[in-house]
Write a protein that holds these residues in place. Structure first.
Motif, PDB file in Angstrom:
ATOM      1  N   PHE A  51       0.430  -4.891   9.315  1.00  0.00           N
ATOM      2  CA  PHE A  51       1.265  -3.946   8.585  1.00  0.00           C
ATOM      3  C   PHE A  51       2.673  -3.861   9.169  1.00  0.00           C
ATOM      4  N   GLY A  52       3.620  -3.644   8.273  1.00  0.00           N
ATOM      5  CA  GLY A  52       4.967  -3.322   8.693  1.00  0.00           C
ATOM      6  C   GLY A  52       5.088  -1.836   9.005  1.00  0.00           C
ATOM      7  N   PRO A  53       6.258  -1.400   9.489  1.00  0.00           N
ATOM      8  CA  PRO A  53       6.435  -0.009   9.905  1.00  0.00           C
ATOM      9  C   PRO A  53       6.532   0.967   8.741  1.00  0.00           C
ATOM     10  N   GLY A  54       6.654   0.447   7.519  1.00  0.00           N
ATOM     11  CA  GLY A  54       6.683   1.312   6.354  1.00  0.00           C
ATOM     12  C   GLY A  54       8.076   1.800   5.976  1.00  0.00           C
ATOM     13  N   THR A  55       8.205   2.175   4.719  1.00  0.00           N
ATOM     14  CA  THR A  55       9.398   2.864   4.209  1.00  0.00           C
ATOM     15  C   THR A  55       8.946   4.235   3.750  1.00  0.00           C
ATOM     16  N   ARG A  56       9.535   5.259   4.362  1.00  0.00           N
ATOM     17  CA  ARG A  56       9.173   6.628   3.987  1.00  0.00           C
ATOM     18  C   ARG A  56      10.121   7.098   2.894  1.00  0.00           C
ATOM     19  N   LEU A  57       9.590   7.359   1.718  1.00  0.00           N
ATOM     20  CA  LEU A  57      10.387   7.797   0.566  1.00  0.00           C
ATOM     21  C   LEU A  57      10.218   9.293   0.359  1.00  0.00           C
ATOM     22  N   THR A  58      11.336   9.976   0.248  1.00  0.00           N
ATOM     23  CA  THR A  58      11.339  11.395  -0.109  1.00  0.00           C
ATOM     24  C   THR A  58      12.138  11.558  -1.389  1.00  0.00           C
ATOM     25  N   VAL A  59      11.512  12.091  -2.417  1.00  0.00           N
ATOM     26  CA  VAL A  59      12.178  12.333  -3.695  1.00  0.00           C
ATOM     27  C   VAL A  59      12.417  13.833  -3.816  1.00  0.00           C
ATOM     28  N   MET A  84       4.687   7.171   2.069  1.00  0.00           N
ATOM     29  CA  MET A  84       5.030   6.042   2.924  1.00  0.00           C
ATOM     30  C   MET A  84       4.583   4.788   2.200  1.00  0.00           C
ATOM     31  N   TYR A  85       5.484   3.842   2.011  1.00  0.00           N
ATOM     32  CA  TYR A  85       5.153   2.585   1.353  1.00  0.00           C
ATOM     33  C   TYR A  85       5.028   1.513   2.440  1.00  0.00           C
ATOM     34  N   LEU A  86       3.822   0.986   2.557  1.00  0.00           N
ATOM     35  CA  LEU A  86       3.492   0.039   3.611  1.00  0.00           C
ATOM     36  C   LEU A  86       3.318  -1.357   3.030  1.00  0.00           C
ATOM     37  N   CYS A  87       3.863  -2.321   3.710  1.00  0.00           N
ATOM     38  CA  CYS A  87       3.693  -3.721   3.357  1.00  0.00           C
ATOM     39  C   CYS A  87       2.827  -4.372   4.427  1.00  0.00           C
ATOM     40  N   TYR A 141       0.862  -1.185   0.000  1.00  0.00           N
ATOM     41  CA  TYR A 141       0.000   0.000   0.000  1.00  0.00           C
ATOM     42  C   TYR A 141       0.899   1.235   0.000  1.00  0.00           C
ATOM     43  N   ARG A 142       0.324   2.352  -0.425  1.00  0.00           N
ATOM     44  CA  ARG A 142       1.040   3.620  -0.377  1.00  0.00           C
ATOM     45  C   ARG A 142       0.176   4.632   0.358  1.00  0.00           C
TER      46      ARG A 142
END
Lengths: 115, 110
Positions: free
Chosen positions: A106-114, A89-92, A35-36
């Protein structure tokens, strides 16, 4: 800790670069979801795996996005040629089965900043 | 129209107060309903499932109205630790994707 884990937790990248995220689901769970979530919104479904088979991809998942689950265990989500709009935030999540009777963890997520 | 809509709040209530809020869903084929809780910058966690007959879990009461297509959550005797964003979630029949609302923010003050 036997929950869902994600790596990295944070990623800052420049526009145009490729990034890859990893998700390790709960070990006995054969369903895995990506999920995003953007600021102020709820998570939005991206894609779903049952074992190693990717069974559904959302229209949100453009051609720049690819997800794999090669051995039916961990999964990777790659974004090619990142754009500022990919910042989120990319959530698995994983579950033992599919459908409303099976909780998705849910996992804690990966927060992506571009940038 | 969004599939799941929530009042964003924020609901700012004193400790011990009761707070309630609703969520509406647009797809009548929705079959399963949940409330998730999300703390700031953390992952969503299941708070409770919502059953047709209504259900309670301690200080939390959830109701489902299929005719009007809305779900409610009531929190009694609010605690500081109840401060969070509450996400309304639905799943359509024969589906597995969670459809989330944007969340309702609750802040409980001392």
């Amino acid at each position: 800790d036997t929950g869902v884990s994600q790596d990295p937790r944070h990623k800052i990248t420049k526009r145009g670069q490729n990034v890859t995220f990893r998700c390790d689901p709960i070990s006995e769970h054969n369903r895995l979801y990506w999920y995003r979530q953007t600021l102020g919104q709820g998570p939005e479904f991206l894609t779903y795996f049952q074992n190693e088979a990717q069974l559904e991809k959302s229209r949100l998942l453009s051609d720049r996005f690819s997800a794999e689950r090669p051995k039916g265990s961990f999964s990777t989500l790659e974004i090619q040629r990142t754009e500022q709009g990919d910042s989120a935030m990319y959530l698995c999540a994983s579950s033992l089965g599919s459908g409303g009777e099976y909780e998705q963890y849910f996992g804690p997520g990966t927060r992506l900043t571009v940038t | 129209r969004k599939e799941v809509e929530q009042d964003p709040g924020p609901f700012n209530v004193p400790e011990g107060a009761t707070v309630a809020f609703n969520c509406t869903y647009s797809n009548s084929a929705s079959q399963s309903f949940f409330w998730y809780r999300q703390d700031c910058r953390k992952e969503p966690k299941l708070l409770m499932s919502v059953y047709s007959s209504g259900n309670e879990d301690g200080r939390f009461t959830a109701q489902l109205n299929r005719a009007s297509q809305y779900i409610s959550l009531l929190i009694r005797d609010s605690k500081l630790s109840d401060s969070a964003t509450y996400l309304c979630v639905v799943i359509k029949i024969n589906d597995y994707k969670l459809s989330f609302g944007a969340g309702t923010t609750v802040t409980v003050r001392a």
